[in-house]
Design an enzyme around this catalytic site. Sequence first.
Site, PDB file in Angstrom:
ATOM      1  N   ASN A   1       0.805  -1.223   0.000  1.00 36.26           N
ATOM      2  CA  ASN A   1       0.000   0.000   0.000  1.00 36.26           C
ATOM      3  C   ASN A   1       0.837   1.271   0.000  1.00 36.26           C
ATOM      4  OD1 ASN A   1      -2.231  -1.565  -0.126  1.00 36.26           O
ATOM      5  ND2 ASN A   1      -2.955  -1.169   1.953  1.00 36.26           N
TER       6      ASN A   1
ATOM      7  N   CYS B   1     -11.150  -5.249  -4.190  1.00 34.89           N
ATOM      8  CA  CYS B   1     -11.711  -6.273  -3.302  1.00 34.89           C
ATOM      9  C   CYS B   1     -13.191  -5.993  -3.081  1.00 34.89           C
ATOM     10  CB  CYS B   1     -11.006  -6.250  -1.957  1.00 34.89           C
ATOM     11  SG  CYS B   1      -9.487  -7.180  -1.912  1.00 34.89           S
TER      12      CYS B   1
ATOM     13  N   ASP C   1      -7.274  -3.958   7.640  1.00 35.92           N
ATOM     14  CA  ASP C   1      -6.575  -4.982   6.846  1.00 35.92           C
ATOM     15  C   ASP C   1      -6.026  -6.126   7.709  1.00 35.92           C
ATOM     16  OD1 ASP C   1      -7.162  -3.650   4.544  1.00 35.92           O
ATOM     17  OD2 ASP C   1      -5.149  -2.873   4.184  1.00 35.92           O
TER      18      ASP C   1
HETATM   19  C1  UD1 Z   1      -6.744   1.739   1.497  1.00 36.55           C
HETATM   20  C2  UD1 Z   1      -5.933   0.463   1.418  1.00 36.55           C
HETATM   21  C3  UD1 Z   1      -6.753  -0.701   1.911  1.00 36.55           C
HETATM   22  C4  UD1 Z   1      -7.298  -0.432   3.306  1.00 36.55           C
HETATM   23  C5  UD1 Z   1      -8.018   0.913   3.366  1.00 36.55           C
HETATM   24  C6  UD1 Z   1      -8.430   1.309   4.774  1.00 36.55           C
HETATM   25  C7  UD1 Z   1      -4.463   0.910  -0.461  1.00 36.55           C
HETATM   26  C8  UD1 Z   1      -4.088   0.595  -1.857  1.00 36.55           C
HETATM   27  N1  UD1 Z   1      -5.532   0.266   0.034  1.00 36.55           N
HETATM   28  O1  UD1 Z   1      -7.869   1.560   0.634  1.00 36.55           O
HETATM   29  O2  UD1 Z   1      -5.907  -1.860   1.925  1.00 36.55           O
HETATM   30  O3  UD1 Z   1      -8.186  -1.445   3.677  1.00 36.55           O
HETATM   31  O4  UD1 Z   1      -7.165   1.953   2.848  1.00 36.55           O
HETATM   32  O5  UD1 Z   1      -7.332   1.358   5.602  1.00 36.55           O
HETATM   33  O6  UD1 Z   1      -3.816   1.689   0.208  1.00 36.55           O
HETATM   34  N2  UD1 Z   1     -14.685   6.209   1.134  1.00 36.55           N
HETATM   35  C9  UD1 Z   1     -15.711   7.025   0.734  1.00 36.55           C
HETATM   36  N3  UD1 Z   1     -15.476   7.898  -0.291  1.00 36.55           N
HETATM   37  C10 UD1 Z   1     -14.267   7.986  -0.916  1.00 36.55           C
HETATM   38  C11 UD1 Z   1     -13.217   7.153  -0.474  1.00 36.55           C
HETATM   39  C12 UD1 Z   1     -13.473   6.270   0.549  1.00 36.55           C
HETATM   40  O7  UD1 Z   1     -16.819   6.962   1.256  1.00 36.55           O
HETATM   41  O8  UD1 Z   1     -14.102   8.804  -1.828  1.00 36.55           O
HETATM   42  C13 UD1 Z   1     -14.945   5.228   2.217  1.00 36.55           C
HETATM   43  C14 UD1 Z   1     -14.789   3.792   1.726  1.00 36.55           C
HETATM   44  O9  UD1 Z   1     -15.959   3.322   1.131  1.00 36.55           O
HETATM   45  C15 UD1 Z   1     -14.454   3.065   2.999  1.00 36.55           C
HETATM   46  C16 UD1 Z   1     -13.671   4.096   3.785  1.00 36.55           C
HETATM   47  O10 UD1 Z   1     -13.946   5.360   3.199  1.00 36.55           O
HETATM   48  O11 UD1 Z   1     -15.629   2.730   3.688  1.00 36.55           O
HETATM   49  C17 UD1 Z   1     -12.186   3.850   3.800  1.00 36.55           C
HETATM   50  O12 UD1 Z   1     -11.701   3.837   2.478  1.00 36.55           O
HETATM   51  P1  UD1 Z   1     -10.259   4.356   2.100  1.00 36.55           P
HETATM   52  O13 UD1 Z   1      -9.533   4.803   3.323  1.00 36.55           O
HETATM   53  O14 UD1 Z   1     -10.396   5.315   0.975  1.00 36.55           O
HETATM   54  O15 UD1 Z   1      -9.577   3.023   1.569  1.00 36.55           O
HETATM   55  P2  UD1 Z   1      -8.768   2.826   0.233  1.00 36.55           P
HETATM   56  O16 UD1 Z   1      -7.869   3.988  -0.009  1.00 36.55           O
HETATM   57  O17 UD1 Z   1      -9.655   2.360  -0.842  1.00 36.55           O
END
Ligand code: UD1
Length: 419
Positions: free
Chosen positions: A23, A116, A304
């Site tokens: 990540n 995922c 994670d």
């Molecule tokens: C990253 C990690 C993933 C980890 C997650 C949370 C990478 C490549 N992946 O994923 O392994 O599980 O952080 O620690 O680094 N959300 C919104 N709107 C958005 C973006 C996110 O509502 O625009 C929500 C998502 O649906 C989720 C939450 O925020 O419920 C956390 O997501 P986010 O922190 O963005 O995870 P990722 O960056 O996708």
Amino acid sequence: MKKILVKGGKKLNGEVNISSAKNAVLPIIAASILCKEICVIEKAPMLEDVFVICDVLKSINSNITIEEDEILINNSNLINGEPDSELVRKMRASFLIMGPMISRFGRFKISLPGGCNIGTRPIDLHLKGFSALGAEINLGHGYVEAFTNKLVGNKIYLDFPSVGATENIMMAAVLAEGETILENAAGEPEIQDLANFLNSMGAKISGAGTDTIKIVGVKELKGIRYKPIPDRIEAGTFMAAAAITRGKIKINRVNEEHLKPIIAKLTEIGISMEKRGDSIIVDGNSEFRPVDIKTMPYPGFPTDMQAQMMSLLCTVPGTSVITETIFENRFMHAGELKRMGGNIKIDGRCAVIEGVDIFTGCEVKATDLRAGAALIIAALAAEGCTKIGDIYHIDRGYVNIEEKLKKLGADIERVDIEE
Ligand code: UD1
């Protein structure tokens, strides 16, 4: 059809070296788009997700070569085309190229990302950030498109500290005009590492790792060599694996600070954790107690590691409760663990786990990356043989997991089974 076969019951013993963080590497590769000189990622983890993001970049004319564990990226001839949508949909992190691409070309079109199957995972926060920096956003037909004459720094408040949105907006702001303040930003170690990478190239980012990040725009970035941080989730996975087999292992190349929430919970369970330089010795030969875990943004307990902890807690006498607050659909592994004899009840975002004496080996399927790791952990402690299917999920995020476990004494192999 490839499967992982595990014959349980072997105590893990020995040493394991942790790879660089998936990540951290994925956004770092995306950030290389901001630079027209050569960037070299040292000690890169050779993982499916890393190959996918490299292929996404190659589909827009990035020249990438992989030599042993180094990735050389030359983005001098990058084009503002549409990256291969099949590749983009394979992995949500592909969307991390959007911020750097808008910054470099002023317009960009990409298909909506996949990843995922652990929740709806919207991208609204990323897009709000790009708009605040001056990009016009159009969404439709499975694509998102952005246009701008120039990006200009702004004050941006994230409704939720999203890891990806923090990274994407930070990357978009690095070459923008003026100053950007990102509030309620995520503070995960991988974000700090991305900021370190960008600052080494000449960016001016401060506060990464806290909830307020300041980015002062610069004119250009220079090419560098960079070694990313070790993977805290891989380290945590091996800790849980050692504990469930009641084994004792030395985990090399770890950053203890990044592992604090994981170490705290394992210690609470009763597992002995001893720091030695940049290694940690994990000893599972003790009485275990049940615990409650709530996943939270960093420095809270990482989502994670939730699935792997569920496997471990299934073997701890008494009642443990896991509350998943980050993703709404991240208990799919519970069904598979129940097949193996786990006593788990799910109620919305809570899982109530009653410790059982032992797991029993059977056929199971990895439903996502960390769910796959959880099944391997359970299988290591199970009576008999466990066959894990859909292991492509596991290959997305673990380097040679069965080789590393085999070296620690596990009876594990990858086999090709005719369906
Ligand atoms: C990253 C990690 C993933 C980890 C997650 C949370 C990478 C490549 N992946 O994923 O392994 O599980 O952080 O620690 O680094 N959300 C919104 N709107 C958005 C973006 C996110 O509502 O625009 C929500 C998502 O649906 C989720 C939450 O925020 O419920 C956390 O997501 P986010 O922190 O963005 O995870 P990722 O960056 O996708």
